[in-house]
Design an enzyme around this catalytic site. Sequence first.
Site, PDB file in Angstrom:
ATOM      1  N   ASP A 455       0.861  -1.188   0.000  1.00 21.61           N
ATOM      2  CA  ASP A 455       0.000   0.000   0.000  1.00 21.61           C
ATOM      3  C   ASP A 455       0.896   1.235   0.000  1.00 21.61           C
ATOM      4  O   ASP A 455       2.070   1.144   0.340  1.00 21.61           O
ATOM      5  CB  ASP A 455      -0.807   0.054   1.321  1.00 21.61           C
ATOM      6  CG  ASP A 455      -2.057  -0.788   1.217  1.00 21.61           C
ATOM      7  OD1 ASP A 455      -2.339  -1.242   0.109  1.00 21.61           O
ATOM      8  OD2 ASP A 455      -2.737  -0.983   2.236  1.00 21.61           O
ATOM      9  N   ASP A 785      -4.663  -2.793   4.785  1.00 12.68           N
ATOM     10  CA  ASP A 785      -5.202  -2.276   6.047  1.00 12.68           C
ATOM     11  C   ASP A 785      -6.719  -2.254   6.057  1.00 12.68           C
ATOM     12  O   ASP A 785      -7.340  -2.210   7.103  1.00 12.68           O
ATOM     13  CB  ASP A 785      -4.650  -0.873   6.346  1.00 12.68           C
ATOM     14  CG  ASP A 785      -4.892   0.093   5.193  1.00 12.68           C
ATOM     15  OD1 ASP A 785      -5.597  -0.292   4.236  1.00 12.68           O
ATOM     16  OD2 ASP A 785      -4.380   1.223   5.238  1.00 12.68           O
ATOM     17  N   ASP A 789      -9.307  -5.670   1.893  1.00 18.81           N
ATOM     18  CA  ASP A 789      -8.011  -6.247   1.546  1.00 18.81           C
ATOM     19  C   ASP A 789      -7.923  -7.705   1.989  1.00 18.81           C
ATOM     20  O   ASP A 789      -6.965  -8.395   1.651  1.00 18.81           O
ATOM     21  CB  ASP A 789      -6.869  -5.464   2.220  1.00 18.81           C
ATOM     22  CG  ASP A 789      -6.651  -4.104   1.585  1.00 18.81           C
ATOM     23  OD1 ASP A 789      -6.931  -3.978   0.381  1.00 18.81           O
ATOM     24  OD2 ASP A 789      -6.219  -3.175   2.285  1.00 18.81           O
TER      25      ASP A 789
END
Length: 1173
Positions: A455, A785, A789
Amino acid sequence: MATVEGRPAQYGVTLRQLRELMETRGAEGLAKINALGGPQDLCKKLYTSPTDGLSGSKADLQHRREVFGSNLIPPKPPKTFLTLVWEALQDVTLIILEVAAVVSLGLSFYKPSEDETDIDDPAHLDEEEGHYQWIEGLAILISVIVVVIVTAFNDYTKERQFRGLQSRIEGEHKFAVIRSGEVNQVPISEIVVGDICQIKYGDLLPADGLLLQSNDLKIDESSLTGESDHVKKGESFDPMVLSGTHVMEGSGKMLVTAVGVNSQAGIIFTLLGAAVDKQEKEIKQMKKEAKKQQRKSQRKSLTGDDDLPASGNSHGNHARPDDNHVPAPAADKPAPESHKKEKSVLQAKLTKLAIQIGYAGSTIAVLTVIILVIQFCVHTFVIENKEWKATYINNLVKHLIIGVTVLVVAVPEGLPLAVTLSLAYSVKKMMKDNNLVRHLDACETMGNATAICSDKTGTLTTNRMTVVQSYICERLCKVTPNYRDIPQEVAETMIEGISVNSAFTSRIMPSQDPTGPPMQVGNKTECALLGFVVALGQSYEAVRERHTEESFTRVYTFNSVRKSMSTVIPYKGGYRLYTKGASEIVLKKCAFVYGHEGRLEKFTRDMQDRLVKQVIEPMACDGLRTISVAYRDFVPGKADINQVHIDQEPNWDDEDNIVNNLTCLCVVGIEDPVRPEVPEAIRKCQKAGITVRMVTGDNVNTARSIAVKCGILKPTDDFLILEGKEFNKRIRDANGEVQQHLLDRVWPKLRVLARSSPTDKYTLVKGMIESKAFDKREVVAVTGDGTNDGPALKKADVGFAMGIAGTDVAKEASDIILTDDNFSSIVKAVMWGRNVYDSIAKFLQFQLTVNVVAVIVAFIGACAIQDSPLKAVQMLWVNLIMDTLASLALATEMPTPDLLQRKPYGRTKPLISRTMMKNILGQALYQLFIIFMLLFVGDRMLNIPSGRGQQLSSEPSQHFTIIFNTFVMMTLFNEINARKIHGQRNVFEGLFTNPIFYSIWIGTALSQVIIIQFGGMAFSTAGLTIDQWLWCLFFGAGTLVWGQLVTTVPTRKIPKKLSWGRGQPDPETIQPGPDYDADLDKKPRAGQILWIRGLTRLQTQIRVVNAFRQGLDSRGSLADAALAEALRKQTALSKRYSHSSSVEYADAPREQLAPHDLDVERLSSHSHTETAV
């Protein structure tokens, strides 16, 4: 009347009433709540305030725990030390040794009477020697006891370590609770009935409760009901929310009504726990019954009776009356397809290696016994033509003991221990490096990682966001504008829009350090906007007090599809909608904009394009995240140009029409600076052969800018930067299906995927893992997070969840939690992973050298001199050195930065490389040469009496003691050689950084001195002189010199055939441990029992973090006919994700899962939330 803190101690509602209330749903639940007086009345009965919560005083909380229970589900009690000792005693080879030792002991006291007639017989024991005979038997028994206690102690400390890890994970899990009007993060174990909790997107609910207020709330209840569809919740239609369920969308406030064992998940858990105990008893009973039935059937078949009874386990297969399913006969059942997660590569290769060593060791052990027995019989009964005597049993038992001891030395029982110790040690140390490992094998897999999909926000950047640019009324400011310079109407609307249209859990708090910046609590993007309000000199709290959450008409919460958030509030008899979100998405829905000096203008397509080019793109190119704030009014009276006239309440479910024709208030650029340590960490990854890809939901220009700053992209590189839409266009065929061959054209060059959805992330990860474009399969690590996901984190070889910004759902789906959300911690995980692999390789290199030498010496000794130069007790001591102590010493080496200088091992790389094989065979040759030289010419060389051809009961000789001592010395010095496995010359480098290694080494050396000088009959040793000791040390230290010569031999000259474990691990070895066999009578062959047991232990240890908790698994597929009634709410624990669990059942129909199909050990390892509820 008793009181607590000035209120009555008697609550207005009982525990039983609350339990019954939480068992209801929908309309039935609403009726029950109304019967109790409604939610507000229920709060009064529980002495709590819907707005301020509990007072939080210790006496009040303690009283609630006593009445309604605490929010803990008691863990399964740990195994006692004695249980572990008993388990260690089950080892087959140890049992054989124990029996042989007891027989040997018994025979030493047995004096056959006919001995008196043949005084000259060498087998006759005179008085001098007779009283020594029992010592060897006793010494073997004591050695076995030592091995057992050491094994049990290791298991015991390991169990304690993982319980500590478990409590750490539980302690990490906190929840937002309102106490005394303040929102506090409270550990979930401290939540009590009557608490008011704030729930939001991504939370894992820690207790049962009633909704007091909610916004667009959707909950995933599959862990309790098996239904994977998200359930809409609301105060007016279904206010019951249950522990162990996940908030997939929206937010709200709930009153806690049941905790711990009284919550719905707790009730099921308790039933399940009781069922496990019952199940264990049933399985034992079934085994007995099955054996009885088999005997009966055998007897009947002998008498020709065809009326055979059903097999002992058939009663488990009856279909329940309410099932419309008739199970197929057992014989015709097709083998169920396995959906188990692959074992780690190392595990698969070790399993294969261990089995092969086992076969080789068993063969040589059997051959040794046969040769010794044949030689003895030929020599005694044919050549010397003697009669059989009872005393000869002693000789035969001695031969058997030597054979078994060869097997003990050949079998590397230390292998599971080395793996476990290495992993456990790494896990403990990784905690200090901000890696909280939840699945042990993730630690080792990380060492093989070839790709990391990361990310952007919070991982590569600091996740401390601030508004640094703003565009309001056609004015672009690169510093915070002056509030008075903004037209008043625009300013007030913008302040209200930001304050109201952000989660009330997002707040700016004063810093604990007076000099530091204020603390950001909650969503960091929202905190940046609230910080902007504060910087303008305004108070967002004052706005929130005017518009409380309870007054909101509707909230459209942020999710990955909307990429925006909208809130509807009552406004002047009508409604006002505020929206904020990704600028290009919000601006497309805008029809009006405030121009120069606050004039309202139509927002044309040209203006939109100009705004994008002149404002948004330059902001994005500076690495800023751009957010737009807009609004829309619904008024009952006369409507302005940008307002909508309404006669009745709009249909809020028609989101597309509601959130449209907006008026743009401002565009802000939010900076999230790159973490200073990230560029260096990414450079290390690239050097180590790991490709870093950025997968982000941000604008493509922002993503490109950050990628260049991090070093993921270099301006000259020919790599792909794609947006989610373009990515999907390239990888899908005309029917919209993802095609692997199309994906294979994209992913190798892809470095940045912007504006991507969680589905894109999952597609990319799955495509990389399943790609056959290259010889080596990619080993992919993913960071995540958000709640969505989850699938990508599960699919990846290693899933990293963010400890600070991550939602509970992401943490539960992950293998490792980054407690500091920092990318550089992932690099440390890679280092530790490679270190684990290396530690185990070091141990293998050391152990296999000892194995080869000890087995060959015992075998050739047996053939050449009818005796093993190394006695049984001596071999057990060597076994202890090389198994337990060496695994401890070599498994606790610290990682060095050199580990990141080489490429990943990959899945097809041999477990024992050519360099290692060169070292193993080279050292074995040297040691065998020295031992056989000492055996055949050592007596003449050192001028001592020969120990060859001695009688069974004679005194220990110095000759054989020197052989034993030299072997141990060579083994000890070779342990130093084994510290390096990549052909490094300096084997002493870093020796003193590992106190465990040198302490064990010195301790072993001192023990050896004591054994040689004072071991006497027990260890079959005779004391040595200083000269003889120096010879032993000389030969021992020679291994270090010889090691340098071996290193000089070029590895590339060695044929590749000599490496072991090359290629993909066999699919059949990638099964996570044997399941409970339906045919309970099938037993593995005796030679395999040790292996299966040792390997099952190894596999269980690798999943041991799970195995110390018991409960439900929100992702398992588990059902049991016997528990159907008790578990009516748990009709199926749904498989939410395709690769849902590291321990899953084969996909058999539920009705076929009879009680004996339920693996108790696995059942106890299921937990309905791996981060612990």
